[in-house]
Design an enzyme around this catalytic site. Structure first.
Site, PDB file in Angstrom:
ATOM      1  N   HIS A   1       0.864  -1.184   0.000  1.00  0.00           N
ATOM      2  CA  HIS A   1       0.000   0.000   0.000  1.00  0.00           C
ATOM      3  C   HIS A   1       0.903   1.238   0.000  1.00  0.00           C
ATOM      4  O   HIS A   1       1.167   1.831   1.047  1.00  0.00           O
ATOM      5  CB  HIS A   1      -0.893  -0.012   1.246  1.00  0.00           C
ATOM      6  CG  HIS A   1      -1.917   1.085   1.289  1.00  0.00           C
ATOM      7  ND1 HIS A   1      -3.146   0.923   1.870  1.00  0.00           N
ATOM      8  CD2 HIS A   1      -1.892   2.365   0.834  1.00  0.00           C
ATOM      9  CE1 HIS A   1      -3.841   2.052   1.780  1.00  0.00           C
ATOM     10  NE2 HIS A   1      -3.086   2.937   1.156  1.00  0.00           N
TER      11      HIS A   1
ATOM     12  N   GLU B   1      -2.683  -1.681  -3.175  1.00  0.00           N
ATOM     13  CA  GLU B   1      -3.837  -0.954  -2.666  1.00  0.00           C
ATOM     14  C   GLU B   1      -3.485   0.494  -2.380  1.00  0.00           C
ATOM     15  O   GLU B   1      -2.314   0.849  -2.201  1.00  0.00           O
ATOM     16  CB  GLU B   1      -4.381  -1.633  -1.402  1.00  0.00           C
ATOM     17  CG  GLU B   1      -3.381  -1.772  -0.272  1.00  0.00           C
ATOM     18  CD  GLU B   1      -3.938  -2.548   0.905  1.00  0.00           C
ATOM     19  OE1 GLU B   1      -4.782  -3.440   0.697  1.00  0.00           O
ATOM     20  OE2 GLU B   1      -3.516  -2.260   2.037  1.00  0.00           O
TER      21      GLU B   1
ATOM     22  N   HIS C   1      -7.527  -6.110   7.706  1.00  0.00           N
ATOM     23  CA  HIS C   1      -7.230  -5.076   8.685  1.00  0.00           C
ATOM     24  C   HIS C   1      -7.396  -5.636  10.091  1.00  0.00           C
ATOM     25  O   HIS C   1      -8.486  -5.979  10.517  1.00  0.00           O
ATOM     26  CB  HIS C   1      -8.094  -3.820   8.538  1.00  0.00           C
ATOM     27  CG  HIS C   1      -7.411  -2.586   9.081  1.00  0.00           C
ATOM     28  ND1 HIS C   1      -6.601  -1.774   8.318  1.00  0.00           N
ATOM     29  CD2 HIS C   1      -7.374  -2.067  10.318  1.00  0.00           C
ATOM     30  CE1 HIS C   1      -6.119  -0.794   9.053  1.00  0.00           C
ATOM     31  NE2 HIS C   1      -6.558  -0.960  10.281  1.00  0.00           N
TER      32      HIS C   1
END
Length: 247
Positions: free
Chosen positions: A43, A74, A195
């Protein structure tokens, strides 16, 4: 079995503390893949505090040499994500609505507000061959909207599950995720999750939520790797996935 994608951002964060190139993000990614991980996630953020565009390039080469594995990149498509995805063509692009100063991702898209500006982005990513996943809160009604945008998958934001796990609210929160996943499946979407998933809360989540294709795990897995080594941590998570029984 649900695919494990190892998020290497925390490895990059430590690497960036000194100009020595260690720990080596690609080397640790290679160890994770050799241990059986199904993919790698990065990310990159605009401030470059952890994963960099150069890391994406390195991992694209690495994943290409490990047949059957995938690269997931991401980030916020309205910041720095699109040029990176278009340059390196990962298997999956996960669109996340994080602010530039956000410490970590902390909410999903509000498609009632964001759909109009997301639609051309989703179309562009599809045209470049990426599987498009939208980072979403556990809201069953939003799944049809995600499908109408042309997304292939949703990634369910699981911090609320991690906070509820082991508390009196665990069953209620898990039921909400199960309802959302079912709504996604009925809308023709694949389901990912990520997450704050860890070895303790992952099995119960997968046992209660139908059809999860992939979990992206970084912080907890890298913390476990400090004790177990990267290969040992990956094997532990694969064991957790193997013993989980989703509906």
């Amino acid at each position: 079995m649900t695919r494990l994608s190892v998020n290497l951002n925390k490895v990059a964060l430590v690497r960036n503390q000194r100009p020595l190139g260690i720990p080596d993000v690609a080397r640790l990614g290679g160890i994770a893949l050799a241990a059986g991980a199904g993919g790698l996630t990065l990310h990159p953020r605009p401030d470059g505090r952890h994963a960099l565009a150069s890391d994406v390039a390195d991992l694209a080469v690495l994943v290409a040499s490990h047949g059957g594995t995938e690269l997931n990149v991401e980030g916020n498509p309205f910041h720095n994500l699109l040029p990176i995805v278009l340059a390196h063509r990962p298997h999956q692009a996960t669109l996340v609505p994080d602010g530039e100063a956000a410490l970590t991702s902390d909410h999903g898209w509000n498609l009632a507000v964001d759909a109009a500006r997301l639609e051309p982005v989703v179309r562009q990513l599809r045209e470049c061959g990426a599987r498009v996943s939208l980072f979403m809160d556990p809201e069953p009604a939003a799944m049809k909207l995600a499908a109408r945008l042309g997304a292939h998958r949703v990634e369910l934001y699981t911090e609320p599950w991690a906070r509820a796990w082991g508390t009196p609210r665990e069953g209620e929160v898990l039921a909400r995720y199960a309802q959302t996943a079912q709504a996604a499946l009925e809308a023709g979407l694949g389901v990912n999750a990520g997450h704050d998933l860890n070895l303790s809360n992952l099995p119960a989540f997968l046992a209660g939520v139908p059809g999860v294709l992939e979990v992206s795990i970084g912080h907890a897995l890298i913390a476990d790797a400090l004790e177990l080594g990267m290969a040992g941590a990956v094997r532990s998570y694969l064991q957790a996935l193997a013993t989980s029984r989703s509906p």
